[in-house]
Write a protein that holds these residues in place. Structure first.
Motif, PDB file in Angstrom:
ATOM      1  N   HIS A   7     -54.471 -16.032  18.692  1.00 44.38           N
ATOM      2  CA  HIS A   7     -54.256 -16.968  17.583  1.00 44.38           C
ATOM      3  C   HIS A   7     -54.079 -18.385  18.125  1.00 44.38           C
ATOM      4  N   TRP A   8     -54.115 -19.368  17.233  1.00 46.20           N
ATOM      5  CA  TRP A   8     -54.175 -20.774  17.631  1.00 46.20           C
ATOM      6  C   TRP A   8     -53.769 -21.654  16.459  1.00 46.20           C
ATOM      7  N   ILE A   9     -53.550 -22.927  16.728  1.00 48.85           N
ATOM      8  CA  ILE A   9     -53.282 -23.933  15.696  1.00 48.85           C
ATOM      9  C   ILE A   9     -53.857 -25.269  16.183  1.00 48.85           C
ATOM     10  N   SER A  10     -54.424 -26.014  15.275  1.00 48.43           N
ATOM     11  CA  SER A  10     -54.909 -27.357  15.607  1.00 48.43           C
ATOM     12  C   SER A  10     -53.729 -28.268  15.937  1.00 48.43           C
ATOM     13  N   VAL A  11     -53.806 -28.984  17.032  1.00 50.80           N
ATOM     14  CA  VAL A  11     -52.738 -29.921  17.401  1.00 50.80           C
ATOM     15  C   VAL A  11     -52.600 -31.011  16.337  1.00 50.80           C
ATOM     16  N   LYS A  12     -53.736 -31.506  15.851  1.00 51.51           N
ATOM     17  CA  LYS A  12     -53.724 -32.575  14.864  1.00 51.51           C
ATOM     18  C   LYS A  12     -53.053 -32.124  13.562  1.00 51.51           C
ATOM     19  N   TYR A  13     -53.235 -30.872  13.189  1.00 48.47           N
ATOM     20  CA  TYR A  13     -52.703 -30.365  11.924  1.00 48.47           C
ATOM     21  C   TYR A  13     -51.537 -29.382  12.130  1.00 48.47           C
ATOM     22  N   SER A  14     -50.730 -29.669  13.128  1.00 49.29           N
ATOM     23  CA  SER A  14     -49.573 -28.818  13.403  1.00 49.29           C
ATOM     24  C   SER A  14     -48.295 -29.456  12.862  1.00 49.29           C
ATOM     25  N   GLN A  65     -46.066 -12.949   7.885  1.00 49.84           N
ATOM     26  CA  GLN A  65     -46.383 -12.281   9.128  1.00 49.84           C
ATOM     27  C   GLN A  65     -47.106 -13.291   9.989  1.00 49.84           C
ATOM     28  N   PHE A  66     -46.455 -13.759  11.051  1.00 53.30           N
ATOM     29  CA  PHE A  66     -47.135 -14.622  12.006  1.00 53.30           C
ATOM     30  C   PHE A  66     -47.961 -13.701  12.894  1.00 53.30           C
ATOM     31  N   GLU A  67     -49.258 -13.867  12.816  1.00 55.11           N
ATOM     32  CA  GLU A  67     -50.177 -12.904  13.410  1.00 55.11           C
ATOM     33  C   GLU A  67     -49.907 -12.712  14.896  1.00 55.11           C
ATOM     34  N   ARG A  68     -49.844 -11.432  15.254  1.00 55.78           N
ATOM     35  CA  ARG A  68     -49.622 -10.962  16.619  1.00 55.78           C
ATOM     36  C   ARG A  68     -48.184 -11.172  17.108  1.00 55.78           C
ATOM     37  N   ILE A  69     -47.297 -11.677  16.238  1.00 56.82           N
ATOM     38  CA  ILE A  69     -45.931 -11.969  16.676  1.00 56.82           C
ATOM     39  C   ILE A  69     -44.906 -11.124  15.940  1.00 56.82           C
ATOM     40  N   ASN A  76     -34.011  -1.241  30.719  1.00 58.49           N
ATOM     41  CA  ASN A  76     -34.084  -2.675  30.986  1.00 58.49           C
ATOM     42  C   ASN A  76     -33.288  -3.526  30.018  1.00 58.49           C
ATOM     43  N   LYS A  77     -32.681  -2.882  28.996  1.00 59.25           N
ATOM     44  CA  LYS A  77     -31.842  -3.577  28.028  1.00 59.25           C
ATOM     45  C   LYS A  77     -32.588  -4.726  27.350  1.00 59.25           C
ATOM     46  N   LYS A  78     -33.785  -4.483  26.944  1.00 61.01           N
ATOM     47  CA  LYS A  78     -34.523  -5.548  26.268  1.00 61.01           C
ATOM     48  C   LYS A  78     -35.536  -4.950  25.312  1.00 61.01           C
ATOM     49  N   ILE A  79     -35.990  -5.796  24.392  1.00 59.58           N
ATOM     50  CA  ILE A  79     -37.018  -5.369  23.448  1.00 59.58           C
ATOM     51  C   ILE A  79     -38.388  -5.566  24.093  1.00 59.58           C
ATOM     52  N   ILE A  80     -39.209  -4.528  24.014  1.00 64.21           N
ATOM     53  CA  ILE A  80     -40.596  -4.650  24.453  1.00 64.21           C
ATOM     54  C   ILE A  80     -41.441  -4.843  23.216  1.00 64.21           C
ATOM     55  N   ASN A  81     -42.117  -5.963  23.113  1.00 58.37           N
ATOM     56  CA  ASN A  81     -42.967  -6.247  21.959  1.00 58.37           C
ATOM     57  C   ASN A  81     -44.375  -5.762  22.238  1.00 58.37           C
ATOM     58  N   ASN A  82     -44.852  -4.861  21.417  1.00 54.99           N
ATOM     59  CA  ASN A  82     -46.194  -4.311  21.620  1.00 54.99           C
ATOM     60  C   ASN A  82     -47.200  -5.006  20.722  1.00 54.99           C
TER      61      ASN A  82
END
Length: 568
Positions: free
Chosen positions: A459-466, A527-531, A562-568
């Motif tokens: 995914h991506w975002i335009s810098v100009k339109y961020s 839903q922020f895609e892939r996040i 490992n005491k952490k969340i693994i994001n798949n």
């Protein structure tokens, strides 16, 4: 919520109710939810709330909201208001009949005198510590108080003195006279009244003696004509005292108590006393901190009433104590938001890419769906320009053959847009990557590459339109599963329970979000895609950027090692 036959209407409590209603044709089902207003409600209370109010709905009865306000030292009007709001938020305001135990203080007092006159209660002058010592243990019988055999007349006089404030706080109490040798410790002359010189939020300074929970609770049930008094298993022994009091004061109505298992949730504290410690020590920002299992915290994090009710329905009602997996709670909200949350793109840890073969003024409007499976939500505009943001971890300078994202010499597709190829990188004097230089294949919009495998998508975002945004990523507040019996629970805090990222979302989407928040003070879900799934936070109103709370990841696995969340 549509209550199913397989849940609230098919458990051991509903079977008891069915039997009672069949046996007593004229019985009107009446239950209650009786919180003490000394803190905020949590997800454990939600289980009881849903059970009581849903049963009232099923059996066309009533459920009272009754505040157990018998200890003014710990209680506060802000907790009363918060509890009312939470129950209304869950959708049960229609069934509320609001009462306070303090409404019945005069009745409690008269019933206490009745016990004294029957020789079943006495004024004791042992200290709190001495009472505890005299009570004995499971293996050792109790010892009678030296004040136990006072005459009825003397006890009546002393109890009136207690009521009139003639004893100092802690210098006297009213105890039931039952059996100091009872195998059930709670029946060893329990305290019924104690002295507290503190203004009450409802009765002000009218009273300086206050009934104990066990005395007030059963009488309140009787006064309100409760038919089924439902509570959790830790009150199972209290039922002996509950029935003893009702029998000996001879109330016209005799409710019955039934117990079910309380909710225990992985990686969570479900004790108002312990949650209050987290607030007072400023380990969390308040009772509504999104890491807290309070209903206010879960609401701020993005949990909805329907998701909480669905969770409570799915875990069921039994007499068996068990530890509920955190994934069950997360599933309830993830399953809902997967159907309703608008899809869009956000960059949490940005790095720039330059598409060198596009001219400086290159600008395209792309029309994308708000939801891939729900056309009714419509479409939205995003802007494609020469300079874009992507996630920093979507590019690796050093990689192995298993790495499937952006790397030098390889192609990858930008979500809803073109295939690009990383050519080279620009670094600063410290060898940190400033930006990535890529080529863009303008013939690949919406098309599969010829004679090539489909590349991975980022995914991506335009810098100009961020537009700037802060993203608050939440993980469990504790790093061990079961904390129920741990008094040293603060030793098990997860230092990574909150991670804050500064990134960007689409500017045109940001403007719409900000307008809706300001005008309507509503929570918006994405839903922020892939996040993951995120919602807007109220702190946005005080900032010049948007703030989002991650409600739940797309898929989470808690890694115990490992005491952490693994994001798949």
């Amino acid at each position: 919520m549509n209550t199913t036959i397989n849940e609230y209407n098919n458990n051991f409590i509903s079977h008891i109710i069915d039997h009672d209603l069949k046996k007593q044709k004229k019985m009107f089902f009446h239950t209650r939810f009786p919180p003490e207003p000394n803190g905020y409600l949590h997800i454990g209370h939600a289980k009881s709330i849903c059970l009581n109010f849903e049963l009232a709905k099923i059996y066309q009865g009533k459920c009272n909201l009754r505040f157990d306000d018998t200890n003014p030292i710990k209680e506060n009007i802000k907790y009363i208001n918060a509890i009312k709001y939470d129950i209304t938020w869950l959708g049960y305001q229609k069934y509320q009949n609001i009462h306070y135990a303090s409404e019945y203080f005069e009745i409690f007092y008269q019933y206490a005198k009745k016990l004294i006159k029957k020789g079943l209660a006495y004024v004791d002058e042992l200290t709190k510590e001495e009472i505890h010592k005299y009570r004995g243990t499971l293996k050792k019988p109790g010892i009678n108080s030296p004040y136990r055999n006072r005459s009825i007349e003397e006890n009546i006089t002393l109890f009136k003195k207690m009521k009139n404030g003639e004893f100092a706080e802690g210098k006297a109490s009213l105890r039931a006279k039952i059996n100091m040798n009872s195998a059930c410790i709670i029946m060893r002359d329990p305290v019924l009244y104690r002295i507290i010189f503190c203004q009450h939020h409802q009765t002000k300074k009218k009273w300086c003696i206050y009934p104990m929970y066990d005395f007030a609770h059963c009488i309140s049930d009787a006064i309100e004509k409760i038919t089924h008094s439902l509570c959790t298993l830790e009150f199972q022994d209290n039922k002996n005292l509950y029935n003893w009091i009702l029998k000996n004061i001879n109330t016209p109505h005799r409710p019955k108590q039934y117990e079910f298992s309380r909710l225990n949730l992985e990686y969570s504290i479900l004790s108002k006393r312990k949650l209050k410690i987290l607030v007072e020590k400023k380990i969390v920002s308040g009772w509504d901190d999104p890491r807290m299992p309070t209903l206010s915290g879960m609401r701020r994090r993005g949990y909805t009433p329907s998701s909480i009710k669905e969770f409570c329905k799915n875990i069921g009602i039994t007499k068996q104590n068990n530890l509920i997996e955190l994934s069950m709670l997360e599933y309830s909200i993830r399953n809902e938001l997967n159907k309703t949350a608008i899809r869009t793109m956000a960059i949490l840890d940005p790095i720039k890419i330059y598409l060198y073969n596009l001219n400086e003024n290159h600008e395209e409007v792309l029309i994308i769906p708000k939801h891939p499976y729900n056309d009714k939500l419509g479409t939205q505009k995003i802007f494609f320009t020469k300079i874009l943001y992507i996630e920093r971890n979507d590019f690796q300078e050093k990689y192995n053959n298993q790495y499937k994202k952006l790397k030098i010499g390889c192609e990858i597709r930008l979500r809803y847009a073109y295939i690009i190829k990383a050519e080279k990188i620009k670094k600063d004097k410290n060898e940190n990557i400033i930006y990535i230089i890529c080529s863009c294949n303008l013939k690949t919009l919406g098309k599969k590459p010829i004679d090539k495998k489909n590349p991975s998508v980022i995914h991506w975002i335009s810098v100009k339109y961020s537009f700037p945004a802060q993203f608050r990523l939440y993980e469990p507040l504790f790093n061990i599963k079961s904390l129920d019996k741990k008094e040293d629970f603060l030793l098990n805090l997860n230092s990574q329970s909150l991670v804050t990222k500064k990134g960007f979302i689409e500017k045109n989407i940001a403007k719409k979000i900000h307008k809706k928040i300001i005008q309507n003070n509503i929570k918006l879900f994405f839903q922020f895609e892939r996040i993951g799934y995120f919602c807007t936070d109220i702190d946005t109103l005080q900032r010049n950027y948007l703030i989002f709370n991650r409600t739940v990841s797309l898929r989470d696995t808690w890694n115990e090692k490992n005491k952490k969340i693994i994001n798949n």
